[in-house]
Design a protein around this motif. Structure first.
Motif, PDB file in Angstrom:
ATOM      1  N   PRO A 101       0.820  -1.213   0.000  1.00  0.00           N
ATOM      2  CA  PRO A 101       0.000   0.000   0.000  1.00  0.00           C
ATOM      3  C   PRO A 101       0.851   1.258   0.000  1.00  0.00           C
ATOM      4  O   PRO A 101       2.017   1.244   0.389  1.00  0.00           O
ATOM      5  N   THR A 102       0.243   2.343  -0.431  1.00  0.00           N
ATOM      6  CA  THR A 102       0.889   3.641  -0.383  1.00  0.00           C
ATOM      7  C   THR A 102       0.558   4.283   0.972  1.00  0.00           C
ATOM      8  O   THR A 102       0.256   3.585   1.925  1.00  0.00           O
ATOM      9  N   TYR A 103       0.586   5.619   1.057  1.00  0.00           N
ATOM     10  CA  TYR A 103       0.351   6.314   2.320  1.00  0.00           C
ATOM     11  C   TYR A 103      -0.597   7.487   2.086  1.00  0.00           C
ATOM     12  O   TYR A 103      -0.609   8.091   0.998  1.00  0.00           O
ATOM     13  N   PRO A 104      -1.398   7.847   3.097  1.00  0.00           N
ATOM     14  CA  PRO A 104      -2.340   8.964   2.921  1.00  0.00           C
ATOM     15  C   PRO A 104      -1.617  10.297   2.826  1.00  0.00           C
ATOM     16  O   PRO A 104      -0.713  10.584   3.613  1.00  0.00           O
ATOM     17  N   ARG A 105      -2.043  11.117   1.888  1.00  0.00           N
ATOM     18  CA  ARG A 105      -1.395  12.414   1.691  1.00  0.00           C
ATOM     19  C   ARG A 105      -1.540  13.299   2.924  1.00  0.00           C
ATOM     20  O   ARG A 105      -0.627  14.071   3.250  1.00  0.00           O
ATOM     21  N   TRP A 132      -7.749   5.731   6.643  1.00  0.00           N
ATOM     22  CA  TRP A 132      -7.845   5.749   5.189  1.00  0.00           C
ATOM     23  C   TRP A 132      -7.866   4.313   4.686  1.00  0.00           C
ATOM     24  O   TRP A 132      -7.675   3.366   5.454  1.00  0.00           O
ATOM     25  N   SER A 133      -8.085   4.129   3.390  1.00  0.00           N
ATOM     26  CA  SER A 133      -8.063   2.786   2.797  1.00  0.00           C
ATOM     27  C   SER A 133      -7.351   2.834   1.461  1.00  0.00           C
ATOM     28  O   SER A 133      -7.336   3.859   0.778  1.00  0.00           O
ATOM     29  N   ASP A 134      -6.728   1.723   1.121  1.00  0.00           N
ATOM     30  CA  ASP A 134      -6.028   1.583  -0.160  1.00  0.00           C
ATOM     31  C   ASP A 134      -6.517   0.299  -0.789  1.00  0.00           C
ATOM     32  O   ASP A 134      -6.344  -0.788  -0.217  1.00  0.00           O
ATOM     33  N   ARG A 135      -7.158   0.383  -1.926  1.00  0.00           N
ATOM     34  CA  ARG A 135      -7.742  -0.795  -2.575  1.00  0.00           C
ATOM     35  C   ARG A 135      -6.865  -1.247  -3.743  1.00  0.00           C
ATOM     36  O   ARG A 135      -6.455  -0.435  -4.564  1.00  0.00           O
ATOM     37  N   LEU A 136      -6.612  -2.539  -3.810  1.00  0.00           N
ATOM     38  CA  LEU A 136      -5.824  -3.107  -4.898  1.00  0.00           C
ATOM     39  C   LEU A 136      -6.756  -3.554  -6.013  1.00  0.00           C
ATOM     40  O   LEU A 136      -7.624  -4.406  -5.799  1.00  0.00           O
ATOM     41  N   ASN A 164       1.492   2.039   8.134  1.00  0.00           N
ATOM     42  CA  ASN A 164       0.139   1.602   7.806  1.00  0.00           C
ATOM     43  C   ASN A 164      -0.216   0.468   8.760  1.00  0.00           C
ATOM     44  O   ASN A 164       0.567  -0.465   8.938  1.00  0.00           O
ATOM     45  N   LYS A 209       7.047   3.978  -2.470  1.00  0.00           N
ATOM     46  CA  LYS A 209       5.644   4.113  -2.076  1.00  0.00           C
ATOM     47  C   LYS A 209       5.407   5.423  -1.326  1.00  0.00           C
ATOM     48  O   LYS A 209       4.456   6.156  -1.619  1.00  0.00           O
TER      49      LYS A 209
END
Length: 224
Positions: free
Chosen positions: A42-46, A205-209, A157, A69
């Motif tokens: 996953p990346t990271y929230p801005r 936050w959420s990160d969807r693949l 995360n 990332k």
């Protein structure tokens, strides 16, 4: 996030005969699957990155940058003209970073031996990597490369284990794993007397693949 006080300042099989739980062996394993790491981590929230960055930063270091990332979010969050430098011990990981972020300057190095001059950056950011460092040596090096009043920001995360399937996934992923235990609230970095007290913040936050990032290649599927 904290600032220094005034001066004085993969899952791939390991090679035969190596302990897969050894810290150094595990750290080196990133070299073998840099492309997979770039696809699925996953990346990271801005918002979190913006909170970590000091105002007026002219040069920011992403330490243990991996495939970029966190670097990518930093590049999007800093003001125009701010230089972003990425340091990582893995050449394959830095290769993935450079392919995606060709304008970011990269250096091969570690948290314990940062290849930058004294007082050369306004902020040092670390994404999901502090547990790989020798904390005392890393803190000393980070204090060395920071300019007076500079900041170090460490971001994690953390899985939302209130969702049952996420909790079960985490249990499976870390079963028998003594090196990286699952923590609902990661401990702040141990920075020592060279730094002020640590501040903290949480960002939901959420990160969807998308499916394309989840599907293994035919070669990997055949050998997994």
């Amino acid at each position: 996030m904290t600032s220094p006080t005034p001066p004085p300042p993969s899952s791939a099989p390991s090679p035969a005969g190596q302990d897969p739980h050894d810290h150094a062996v595990r750290a080196a394993s990133f070299d073998r699957d840099a492309d997979v790491y770039a696809q699925v981590r996953p990346t990271y929230p801005r918002d979190a990155v913006a909170w970590l960055l000091p105002r007026g930063a002219r040069r920011v270091l992403d330490l243990a940058a991996g495939t970029g990332k966190l670097t990518e979010v930093v590049v999007g969050a800093v003001a125009a003209g701010t230089e972003v430098v990425a340091v990582d011990p893995s050449v394959p990981m830095l290769g993935e970073l450079s392919a995606r972020l060709p304008d970011v300057s990269t250096r091969e190095g570690t948290a314990e031996r940062i290849p930058l001059p004294d007082g050369s950056v306004d902020a040092v950011l670390v994404g999901q990597a502090w547990h790989w460092f020798d904390a005392a040596a890393a803190a000393t090096e980070i204090a060395r490369v920071l300019r007076p009043g500079g900041l170090v920001g460490v971001v994690w995360n953390v899985r939302d284990t209130s969702a049952d399937w996420v909790a079960r996934f985490g249990d499976i992923l870390h079963r028998g794993d003594a090196l990286e235990p699952v923590e609902a609230e990661p401990r702040g970095p141990e920075l020592g007397a060279a730094f002020d007290a640590v501040e903290g913040a949480t960002f939901r936050w959420s990160d969807r693949l998308p499916p394309a990032r989840c599907a293994p290649s035919p070669a990997r599927a055949a050998t997994s």
